[in-house]
Design an enzyme around this catalytic site. Structure first.
Site, PDB file in Angstrom:
ATOM      1  N   LEU A 159     -68.037  22.548 -30.096  1.00  0.00           N
ATOM      2  CA  LEU A 159     -67.049  23.464 -29.508  1.00  0.00           C
ATOM      3  C   LEU A 159     -65.988  23.814 -30.536  1.00  0.00           C
ATOM      4  CD1 LEU A 159     -65.425  24.857 -27.200  1.00  0.00           C
ATOM      5  CD2 LEU A 159     -64.444  22.605 -26.718  1.00  0.00           C
ATOM      6  N   TYR A 160     -65.416  22.816 -31.192  1.00  0.00           N
ATOM      7  CA  TYR A 160     -64.348  23.061 -32.165  1.00  0.00           C
ATOM      8  C   TYR A 160     -64.847  23.923 -33.319  1.00  0.00           C
ATOM      9  CZ  TYR A 160     -62.242  19.182 -29.586  1.00  0.00           C
ATOM     10  OH  TYR A 160     -61.754  18.368 -28.596  1.00  0.00           O
ATOM     11  N   ARG A 161     -66.016  23.635 -33.822  1.00  0.00           N
ATOM     12  CA  ARG A 161     -66.560  24.451 -34.920  1.00  0.00           C
ATOM     13  C   ARG A 161     -66.774  25.888 -34.478  1.00  0.00           C
ATOM     14  NH1 ARG A 161     -70.340  19.747 -37.228  1.00  0.00           N
ATOM     15  NH2 ARG A 161     -68.960  19.048 -38.893  1.00  0.00           N
TER      16      ARG A 161
END
Length: 197
Positions: A159-161
């Site tokens: 998600l963060y990437r």
């Protein structure tokens, strides 16, 4: 499934800490002995400058939450990460359009620290965490957003990437004994924006 979001100021956040720690416990499955300490940390964080908290509710029931604040020297996480970035500077990317000579600590010079983001397991993978994070970071005046997460190929890391976060530190241990963390950073605004209804 009807998902609604609610913004929490420091007072509302403090009043909800026990329920939020319940979401944290359900998502992370930590040892029970650590939960009282988590409540104390969250209470302390609510007094941080630029604090913002959000909750997500599925059909009226609490399903997830996130919060963050302006990072600065003197905060435990900020100082631990700043020291590690200074030591491992050769491997750290520069903060976007900072000059190539910018120190790795430039990621923390004007940062929004995403302290927690958790969604209960039955509601993971449905876009709730993404919406919470985008809403939390929306409209922030800081230059960067920073966070730490398990240094593993988890759903959270993906998600963060997907929102533009890059690894600043990997195989990092805050106390030396826990599993390794990755510290990640992204330029603000994030890749997409949503607003809390």
């Amino acid at each position: 499934m009807r998902v609604t979001y609610r913004e929490l100021g420091p007072r509302e956040f403090r009043a909800s800490i026990r329920a939020l720690v319940g979401v944290y416990a359900g998502a992370m499955n930590p040892p029970d002995r650590t939960l009282a300490g988590r409540e104390a940390i969250m209470d302390r964080h609510a007094a941080s400058p630029g604090f913002r908290g959000l909750t997500a509710h599925v059909d009226g029931r609490l399903a997830g939450f996130t919060y963050g604040f302006h990072g600065q020297s003197g905060q435990w996480w900020h100082d631990m990460v700043a020291a590690a970035l200074a030591t491992r500077s050769a491997a750290v990317p520069t903060a976007g359009d900072y000059s190539g000579d910018a120190p790795p600590g430039a990621w923390l010079d004007d940062s929004f620290e995403v302290a927690e983001l958790h969604v209960l397991p039955p509601w993971q993978g449905r876009g709730i965490g993404r919406s919470l994070l985008l809403s939390l970071a929306s409209g922030r005046q800081e230059r960067t957003a920073v966070l730490s997460t398990a240094d593993a190929p988890t759903r959270a890391r993906r998600l963060y990437r997907g929102l533009g976060f890059t690894d600043l530190l990997t195989d990092f241990r805050f106390s030396g004994s826990e599993p390794p963390y990755a510290v990640m950073g992204a330029l603000l605004p994030l890749a997409a924006t949503v607003t809390v209804p």
